[in-house]
Scaffold this active site. Structure first.
Site, PDB file in Angstrom:
ATOM      1  N   ASP A  66       0.819  -1.192   0.000  1.00 13.88           N
ATOM      2  CA  ASP A  66       0.000   0.000   0.000  1.00 13.88           C
ATOM      3  C   ASP A  66       0.864   1.258   0.000  1.00 13.88           C
ATOM      4  O   ASP A  66       1.839   1.362   0.749  1.00 13.88           O
ATOM      5  CB  ASP A  66      -0.892  -0.009   1.252  1.00 13.88           C
ATOM      6  CG  ASP A  66      -1.835   1.160   1.328  1.00 13.88           C
ATOM      7  OD1 ASP A  66      -2.626   1.347   0.387  1.00 13.88           O
ATOM      8  OD2 ASP A  66      -1.787   1.901   2.329  1.00 13.88           O
TER       9      ASP A  66
ATOM     10  N   GLU B  85       1.593  -0.418  -5.096  1.00 10.64           N
ATOM     11  CA  GLU B  85       0.682   0.668  -5.445  1.00 10.64           C
ATOM     12  C   GLU B  85       1.478   1.968  -5.493  1.00 10.64           C
ATOM     13  O   GLU B  85       1.852   2.529  -4.473  1.00 10.64           O
ATOM     14  CB  GLU B  85      -0.437   0.812  -4.410  1.00 10.64           C
ATOM     15  CG  GLU B  85      -1.414   1.922  -4.772  1.00 10.64           C
ATOM     16  CD  GLU B  85      -2.200   2.465  -3.594  1.00 10.64           C
ATOM     17  OE1 GLU B  85      -3.325   2.942  -3.814  1.00 10.64           O
ATOM     18  OE2 GLU B  85      -1.688   2.435  -2.456  1.00 10.64           O
TER      19      GLU B  85
END
Length: 489
Positions: A201, A237
């Site tokens: 993330d 990401e």
């Protein structure tokens, strides 16, 4: 003791049922457990329900599952973790997760989980202790200042802690050796349990304003994970432009989500929109650009995820042709393809965040899981899974066929692409070379059937994605129907 018992149980199951798996897979399915399938009757998704749906995921042609955060958390989205070593109680128990993992592996499906280490919840015991003062052994786990500054939140004692996203998500001090040791322990815990890797993330947010430190930490994180399990699959990401993603591509992850392809503002939606006239030529330009910047397998194409408006709305509500064609264009790109649950049946969701995470539509609306808190709109423009599965012209059937082609022809995801000269601006011809063989992909992005002479060396139709008709080969010429995709060898 809880961690030790869980690890031993996982080891026993792994030794008993671990299948021979490929190092990579080309089709991944993103699942928000809360909204996917309810197994215990409380209308909240859980691992029991997800386990029951694994046969569906397998039959669709997915070889991997990405689970959004599964750890205990005070929020519906669970990106604010309170315990990295457990499962959120609404989702079940560690034993439920291990049963899910074992069944997935029996089917040859790999499983990766979200790894959120930029921050924790402010309810995490580490942070609760750190707020007690400088004598706390966890004080160095976070970044504290004595003076106010941007990105920091005040505490009653007059100190300030870093919280770049929101005040309830205090940023971890990733320079702390103790924090890095904790992260290594977390990686080992889940990899030893049998998890196959991680979705990382917010890799550009580890250190605010320092790309160099972000990249160094990202490299450390990937190296650490692979020192525990060499075949650990990692996708990052990096929600930035293509050139920033390319700059991060040498930092360890197997691939990065290709955000410029996705969303209403992405390449696919733009090509299908009214402003692009030379659609085939534009798609070829995208293929060449992605290859040049990210290489053969450095990208992870997707059309939308939990943070973006769903693709069915982005390409036109109630427009199944565009929804299907968006899938086809993404599916013909290199790299592992990620599909957000529900996109395969044309689910929609936009506006606030919970609207994008509503329940999967399996059969009857009365059986859909409870909406995430804060949902304002929950609409389903197309039929449920049970109806679309039997309809050969449905969006679901198109997705299933697209995934099957990617599984049958590894050159689609792994071959080196070359965009060939095309006889029309709305026709794109791509040759992909892989493992000594060549595959021709012909994409017709017009409303008319197109007939043209086949390039030398290709003569046999080996697969297609149909919307308005079937492709044919006759006397060395290929006819691709409107919005059709044909594969030839």
């Amino acid at each position: 003791m809880k961690r030790v018992l869980a690890w031993l149980a996982a080891l026993v199951m792994a030794l008993c049922v671990w299948p021979a798996q490929a190092q990579t897979t080309d089709n991944w399915y993103e699942v928000f457990v809360y909204s996917f399938a309810d197994g215990n009757g409380d209308r909240i998704g859980d691992f029991q329900g997800l386990t029951e749906k694994l046969d569906y995921i397998d039959a669709m042609g997915f070889g991997g599952i990405w689970l959004m955060p599964i750890h205990p958390s005070p929020s519906y989205h669970k990106y604010d973790v309170t315990d990295y070593y457990d499962i959120h109680p609404e989702y079940g128990t560690l034993e439920d997760f291990q049963a899910f993992l074992a069944r997935a592996h029996e089917l040859g499906i790999r499983v990766i989980i979200d790894l959120v280490v930029n921050h924790t919840s402010n309810q995490h015991p580490w942070f609760q202790s750190a707020c007690e003062g400088e004598a706390s052994p966890y004080r160095e786990y976070y970044n504290f200042q004595s003076q106010p500054q941007s990105g920091y939140t005040a505490l009653p004692d007059g100190s300030y802690y870093e919280s770049r996203f929101v005040s309830t998500m205090p940023d971890l001090n990733l320079d702390s050796p103790k924090v890095r040791a904790e992260i290594q322990s977390i990686l080992r815990y889940w990899l030893d349990m049998g998890v196959d890797g991680f979705r990382l993330d917010a890799v550009t947010s580890y250190y605010t304003g320092s790309r160099e430190k972000n990249q160094a930490f990202l490299s450390w994180l990937c190296d650490t994970a692979r020192s525990i399990r060499e075949d650990c699959f990692i996708v990052g990401e990096c929600w930035e432009d293509l050139y920033t993603i390319a700059d991060y591509s040498g930092c360890g992850p197997d691939c990065f989500f290709t955000f410029p392809v996705a969303q209403a503002s992405g390449y696919v939606a733009k090509i299908l929109g009214p402003d692009v006239e030379r659609k085939g030529e534009s798609y070829g330009n995208v293929v060449s650009l992605l290859q040049r910047e990210l290489g053969v397998e450095g990208m992870a194409p997707f059309l939308g995820n939990h943070d973006t408006n769903r693709i069915a709305g982005a390409v036109g509500y109630y427009n199944p042709t565009n929804v299907k064609m968006a899938c086809g264009l993404a599916a013909m790109l290199n790299g592992p393809l990620f599909v957000y649950y529900g996109d395969e049946i044309g689910m929609i969701g936009d506006g606030n965040d919970p609207n994008k995470r509503i329940g999967m539509f399996w059969d009857k609306k009365m059986n859909i899981t409870r909406c995430p808190p804060g949902t304002t709109v929950a609409e389903y423009p197309f039929a449920p899974v049970v109806e679309q599965w039997e309809d050969s012209l449905s969006i679901l059937s198109y997705y299933r066929n697209a995934l099957a082609l990617r599984n049958e022809h590894p050159a689609i995801a792994r071959g080196t692409p070359t965009v060939l000269d095309s006889p029309g601006a709305n026709l794109c011809l791509i040759r992909k070379d892989y493992d000594g063989q060549s595959l021709l992909i012909a994409l017709n992005l017009s409303v008319d059937d197109l007939t043209f002479d086949l390039p030398q060396g290709f003569e046999t139709l080996v697969g297609e994605l149909e919307i308005w008709g079937s492709a044919t080969v006759e006397d060395g010429a290929l006819t691709v129907p409107a919005y059709g995709i044909a594969l030839l060898e």
